[in-house]
Scaffold this motif. Structure first.
Motif, short mmCIF file in Angstrom:
data_model
loop_
_atom_site.label_atom_id
_atom_site.label_comp_id
_atom_site.label_asym_id
_atom_site.label_seq_id
_atom_site.Cartn_x
_atom_site.Cartn_y
_atom_site.Cartn_z
N PHE A 22 2.89 -3.28 12.12
CA PHE A 22 3.95 -2.93 11.18
C PHE A 22 5.05 -2.05 11.79
O PHE A 22 5.85 -1.47 11.07
N PHE A 23 5.09 -1.97 13.12
CA PHE A 23 6.10 -1.10 13.74
C PHE A 23 7.52 -1.63 13.58
O PHE A 23 8.48 -0.92 13.87
N ASN A 131 -0.87 -11.48 -2.31
CA ASN A 131 -2.04 -11.95 -3.03
C ASN A 131 -1.67 -12.90 -4.16
O ASN A 131 -2.37 -13.88 -4.42
N ARG A 132 -0.54 -12.59 -4.84
CA ARG A 132 -0.14 -13.41 -5.99
C ARG A 132 1.01 -14.35 -5.67
O ARG A 132 1.50 -15.04 -6.55
N ALA A 133 1.46 -14.34 -4.42
CA ALA A 133 2.60 -15.17 -4.00
C ALA A 133 3.80 -14.91 -4.90
O ALA A 133 4.47 -15.84 -5.35
N GLU A 134 4.10 -13.63 -5.13
CA GLU A 134 5.22 -13.23 -6.00
C GLU A 134 6.16 -12.30 -5.24
O GLU A 134 5.74 -11.51 -4.40
N ARG A 135 7.43 -12.40 -5.59
CA ARG A 135 8.44 -11.48 -5.09
C ARG A 135 9.40 -11.21 -6.24
O ARG A 135 10.01 -12.15 -6.77
N TYR A 136 9.52 -9.95 -6.64
CA TYR A 136 10.38 -9.61 -7.76
C TYR A 136 10.79 -8.15 -7.69
O TYR A 136 10.19 -7.35 -6.96
N HIS A 207 8.27 -2.90 -1.24
CA HIS A 207 6.85 -2.55 -1.17
C HIS A 207 6.05 -3.84 -1.03
O HIS A 207 6.21 -4.77 -1.81
N TYR A 208 5.21 -3.88 0.00
CA TYR A 208 4.44 -5.08 0.32
C TYR A 208 2.97 -4.89 -0.04
O TYR A 208 2.39 -3.82 0.19
N VAL A 209 2.39 -5.94 -0.59
CA VAL A 209 0.95 -5.96 -0.86
C VAL A 209 0.37 -7.10 -0.04
O VAL A 209 0.72 -8.27 -0.24
N TYR A 210 -0.51 -6.76 0.89
CA TYR A 210 -1.07 -7.74 1.81
C TYR A 210 -2.53 -8.03 1.47
O TYR A 210 -3.30 -7.12 1.17
N ALA A 211 -2.91 -9.29 1.58
CA ALA A 211 -4.29 -9.67 1.30
C ALA A 211 -5.25 -9.03 2.31
O ALA A 211 -6.39 -8.72 1.99
N ALA A 212 -4.78 -8.81 3.53
CA ALA A 212 -5.65 -8.27 4.58
C ALA A 212 -5.51 -6.76 4.74
O ALA A 212 -5.91 -6.20 5.73
N SER A 213 -4.90 -6.10 3.75
CA SER A 213 -4.69 -4.65 3.88
C SER A 213 -6.02 -3.91 3.89
O SER A 213 -7.06 -4.42 3.42
N TYR A 214 -5.99 -2.69 4.40
CA TYR A 214 -7.21 -1.87 4.44
C TYR A 214 -7.79 -1.70 3.05
O TYR A 214 -8.99 -1.81 2.83
N TRP A 215 -6.90 -1.46 2.05
CA TRP A 215 -7.39 -1.25 0.69
C TRP A 215 -8.13 -2.48 0.19
O TRP A 215 -9.22 -2.38 -0.38
#
Length: 278
Positions: A22-23, A131-136, A207-215
């Motif tokens: 993410f750099f 995760n939801r394939a959304e952008r808004y 703000h990005y939400v990734y399926a492979a994120s640590y959370w």
């Protein structure tokens, strides 16, 4: 904890764990801010990839960057450690995998200067959900009363988009050390302490939400829903919100079992956060 350094109003605070890929996200966006007089404290929370080396190179290129490497602390303790090292009066949170637009720091610091009773200010933002394939564009409430009520329904700030007063953080006792939802718990503490809440109506970042994120690797979806419902009940009790507000945390426990399309409708109607597709 350090006292604010004269001449530094804004400290940007980031915690990162294995952020090598993410750099090209937050570093260019923060270092290109129109407000140039700030420090950037980046706490490496025990990374095992190339993050430590890349952070050292980043700090060598820009004297505003200060890297802390205390080992593995966990999210809440890492945030408290980094904010505790801050020398600015205003703390801007920046997640390492997100992007701030060039005017973000300037607009938020000017707002806090003009509104001394406001303890934390966020903004509208673009949400990119893998995760939801959304952008808004997410447009949570902007006024104190609306944000206070919204804490019974959702988290009305993107944590990566907030700037808060160090004094408000101190008065609230810092981030509660818990597994999840520590940000909402902090905003509740600030509101209880008499600070006002605000969001700027401008879109100031992504703000990005990734399926492979640590959370997502470490917390189940329903576990997060239960944690959020618990903190929402805390908001209702501590902020003395109407008893009818209990329908929201109760509904959150049912929400996880709804079909995907129904979830989106519920988020937008009951969350009362205007959202515009992009």
């Amino acid at each position: 904890m350090n006292d604010p350094r004269p001449g530094i109003k804004v400290s940007v605070v980031t915690t990162v764990y294995n952020g090598e890929r993410f750099f090209d996200q937050s570093p260019p966006s923060i270092l290109a801010q129109s407000l140039t007089d700030f420090e950037w404290i980046i706490l490496d929370d025990g990374s095992s990839d190339a993050t430590p080396r890349l952070l050292a190179e980043l700090a060598a290129r820009d004297p505003r960057v200060r890297v802390l490497s205390p080992g593995r602390l966990g999210r809440a303790q890492a945030l408290n450690r980094a904010v505790g090292e801050a020398r600015g009066e205003y703390i801007a949170i920046q997640d390492f995998d997100d992007v701030s637009y060039p005017e973000r720091l300037l607009q938020q610091s000017r707002f806090l200067e003009a509104h001394p009773r406001v303890g934390v200010v966020g903004a509208h933002y673009v949400l990119i959900d893998e995760n939801r394939a959304e952008r808004y564009v997410r447009q949570p409430p902007t006024d104190h009363a609306g944000l206070r009520r919204a804490m019974a329904r959702s988290i009305p700030f993107a944590h990566t988009m907030v700037m808060f007063r160090r004094a408000a953080w101190l008065q609230a006792g810092g981030y509660p050390v818990q597994d999840d939802i520590e940000d909402l718990a902090l905003w509740i503490g600030m509101a209880r302490g008499g600070w006002e809440l605000a969001n700027l109506p401008e879109v100031l970042g992504e703000h990005y939400v990734y399926a492979a994120s640590y959370w997502h690797r470490n917390f189940s979806y329903m576990k997060r829903q239960r944690s959020l419902a618990r903190v929402q009940v805390q908001a209702i009790r501590q902020l003395r919100l109407p008893a009818s507000s209990y329908v929201y945390p109760l509904g959150r426990l049912v929400y996880g079992y709804l079909p995907t399309g129904a979830k989106r409708t519920v988020r937008r109607l009951l969350g009362r956060s205007s959202e515009q597709d992009t």
